[in-house]
Design a protein around this motif. Structure first.
Motif, PDB file in Angstrom:
ATOM      1  N   GLN A 186      31.902  45.556  43.050  1.00 50.77           N
ATOM      2  CA  GLN A 186      31.782  44.944  44.058  1.00 50.77           C
ATOM      3  C   GLN A 186      33.438  43.276  43.318  1.00 50.77           C
ATOM      4  OE1 GLN A 186      28.021  43.093  44.119  1.00 50.77           O
ATOM      5  NE2 GLN A 186      27.678  45.139  46.290  1.00 50.77           N
ATOM      6  N   ALA A 187      33.015  43.829  41.792  1.00 47.55           N
ATOM      7  CA  ALA A 187      34.031  42.703  41.211  1.00 47.55           C
ATOM      8  C   ALA A 187      35.491  43.272  41.620  1.00 47.55           C
ATOM      9  CB  ALA A 187      33.501  43.273  39.404  1.00 47.55           C
ATOM     10  N   LYS A 188      35.508  44.750  41.106  1.00 50.89           N
ATOM     11  CA  LYS A 188      37.191  45.064  41.347  1.00 50.89           C
ATOM     12  C   LYS A 188      37.329  45.018  42.466  1.00 50.89           C
ATOM     13  CE  LYS A 188      36.254  48.804  38.422  1.00 50.89           C
ATOM     14  NZ  LYS A 188      36.167  50.791  38.422  1.00 50.89           N
ATOM     15  N   ASP A 189      36.432  44.946  43.437  1.00 51.37           N
ATOM     16  CA  ASP A 189      37.168  44.496  44.608  1.00 51.37           C
ATOM     17  C   ASP A 189      37.519  43.563  45.167  1.00 51.37           C
ATOM     18  OD1 ASP A 189      36.461  47.053  45.877  1.00 51.37           O
ATOM     19  OD2 ASP A 189      34.372  46.472  46.957  1.00 51.37           O
ATOM     20  N   PHE A 194      42.008  39.248  45.387  1.00 53.29           N
ATOM     21  CA  PHE A 194      42.455  38.058  45.667  1.00 53.29           C
ATOM     22  C   PHE A 194      43.900  38.117  44.715  1.00 53.29           C
ATOM     23  CE2 PHE A 194      38.728  36.858  46.735  1.00 53.29           C
ATOM     24  CZ  PHE A 194      38.925  36.090  47.747  1.00 53.29           C
ATOM     25  N   LYS A 195      43.785  39.075  43.896  1.00 54.20           N
ATOM     26  CA  LYS A 195      44.881  39.556  43.063  1.00 54.20           C
ATOM     27  C   LYS A 195      46.344  38.965  43.566  1.00 54.20           C
ATOM     28  CE  LYS A 195      45.789  44.125  43.045  1.00 54.20           C
ATOM     29  NZ  LYS A 195      45.470  45.619  42.218  1.00 54.20           N
ATOM     30  N   THR A 196      47.115  38.899  44.667  1.00 53.37           N
ATOM     31  CA  THR A 196      48.298  39.543  45.122  1.00 53.37           C
ATOM     32  C   THR A 196      47.888  37.736  46.590  1.00 53.37           C
ATOM     33  OG1 THR A 196      47.090  40.028  47.848  1.00 53.37           O
ATOM     34  CG2 THR A 196      48.042  41.705  45.870  1.00 53.37           C
ATOM     35  N   PHE A 197      46.997  36.786  45.991  1.00 52.12           N
ATOM     36  CA  PHE A 197      47.329  35.337  45.889  1.00 52.12           C
ATOM     37  C   PHE A 197      47.906  34.714  45.761  1.00 52.12           C
ATOM     38  CE2 PHE A 197      43.566  34.717  49.925  1.00 52.12           C
ATOM     39  CZ  PHE A 197      43.210  36.022  49.775  1.00 52.12           C
ATOM     40  N   THR A 198      48.917  33.330  46.818  1.00 47.51           N
ATOM     41  CA  THR A 198      49.723  32.612  46.013  1.00 47.51           C
ATOM     42  C   THR A 198      49.116  31.247  45.261  1.00 47.51           C
ATOM     43  OG1 THR A 198      50.793  32.632  48.186  1.00 47.51           O
ATOM     44  CG2 THR A 198      52.033  34.143  47.093  1.00 47.51           C
ATOM     45  N   ILE A 216      31.789  40.868  34.862  1.00 47.94           N
ATOM     46  CA  ILE A 216      32.478  39.859  34.082  1.00 47.94           C
ATOM     47  C   ILE A 216      33.792  39.955  33.588  1.00 47.94           C
ATOM     48  CG2 ILE A 216      32.087  38.159  33.074  1.00 47.94           C
ATOM     49  CD1 ILE A 216      30.526  37.299  35.054  1.00 47.94           C
ATOM     50  N   ARG A 217      33.574  40.861  32.906  1.00 51.08           N
ATOM     51  CA  ARG A 217      34.871  41.740  32.075  1.00 51.08           C
ATOM     52  C   ARG A 217      36.541  42.139  33.247  1.00 51.08           C
ATOM     53  NH1 ARG A 217      38.265  45.125  31.171  1.00 51.08           N
ATOM     54  NH2 ARG A 217      36.473  46.674  32.207  1.00 51.08           N
TER      55      ARG A 217
END
Length: 283
Positions: A186-189, A194-198, A216-217
């Motif tokens: 779930q953390a990876k998901d 959100f890594k593509t959000f500007t 958390i890591r």
């Protein structure tokens, strides 16, 4: 005599005309100077909270408990709140808990994201806000098939604007089982989403994970913990807390900084979690 009078009037008119033309040129003419200084973008302060409602215990549903939870939120006075373990028209809580808390706190904007059907109704995450929503969206967080006792989870996301600064506020709740890989998945998901959000993102939730855990890591690969100096206050159990499993975090670090961060120990017995409150600066 008349000739001298006419010349005097003409002199006055000429002087007035020159003066008028000069004033007009100064204000709006093509030769008017241009101010090269760009408008200053000021920092904006936003206060946010994450609060696990323990499925609105004790009593499922005691009116006094809803009053106490609302008072906790009102006393903290946040701009936005991420809520976990939220019921909607279930048998144990036959009301829309999100709407009820919105009315009791005076936070007129609210959004519920269903994680699953439960107890004759729905169960999931919610957000309360003083700021109007520009967008709302729900995401599903599933679980690995080898852990059939797990529960589906969800992400509630709203887009808001405060004093000209637009950002996303996100609430979620990771898997509750002690030993499995669901929280890591779930953390990876979450990071993948959100890594593509500007625009800046502030995330809050019950992550059921200690600060040194793998989940958390993984999240810290994209988000920054709101805890000052990585000193995350204990949030569970509410009485004599001894571990941190509730968090507020943000991304990117270039757009947001932390003014204050704390677990509110005065929250009382309404929930088995202490709420977390942080004040961020949007740069």
């Amino acid at each position: 005599m008349m000739k001298r009078y006419a010349m005097t009037i003409l002199a006055y008119m000429t002087t007035f005309g020159l003066t008028f033309t000069a004033c007009g040129s100064k204000e709006s003419g093509p030769d008017a100077p241009i101010d090269p200084t760009p408008p200053v973008s000021k920092d904006v302060t936003v206060k946010v909270m994450s609060y696990n409602l323990w499925a609105s215990r004790p009593g499922n549903l005691q009116p006094q408990n809803m009053i106490e939870m609302a008072e906790v939120i009102k006393r903290a006075d946040p701009d936005l709140v991420a809520l976990q373990e939220v019921d909607k028209l279930t048998k144990r809580n036959p009301i829309d808990v999100t709407k009820e808390l919105a009315e009791r706190t005076g936070m007129k904007y609210y959004f519920f994201a269903k994680a699953m059907d439960h107890n004759g109704g729905e169960y999931g995450e919610a957000i309360l806000s003083k700021l109007p929503f520009k967008e709302t969206k729900a995401y599903s967080l599933g679980f690995l098939p080898e852990y059939p006792n797990s529960e589906p989870r969800a992400i509630a996301m709203v887009t808001v604007e405060k004093e000209g600064k637009e950002f996303h506020f996100v609430g979620t709740h990771l898997d509750h089982l002690e030993i499995n890989g669901n929280r890591d998945k779930q953390a990876k998901d979450i990071v993948d989403i959100f890594k593509t959000f500007t625009k800046p993102v502030i995330l809050g939730g019950d992550l059921n994970s200690l600060p040194d855990s793998e989940a958390i890591r993984i999240l810290r690969g994209h988000f920054t913990l709101g805890c000052l100096n990585n000193n995350c206050a204990f949030t569970f159990p509410a009485t004599n807390p001894n571990r941190t499993i509730d968090y507020l975090m943000y991304a990117p670090s270039s757009a947001i900084s932390v003014q204050s961060y704390q677990a509110y120990t005065w929250a009382g017995s309404a929930s088995d979690h202490l709420p977390v409150l942080a004040t961020f600066t949007l740069k």
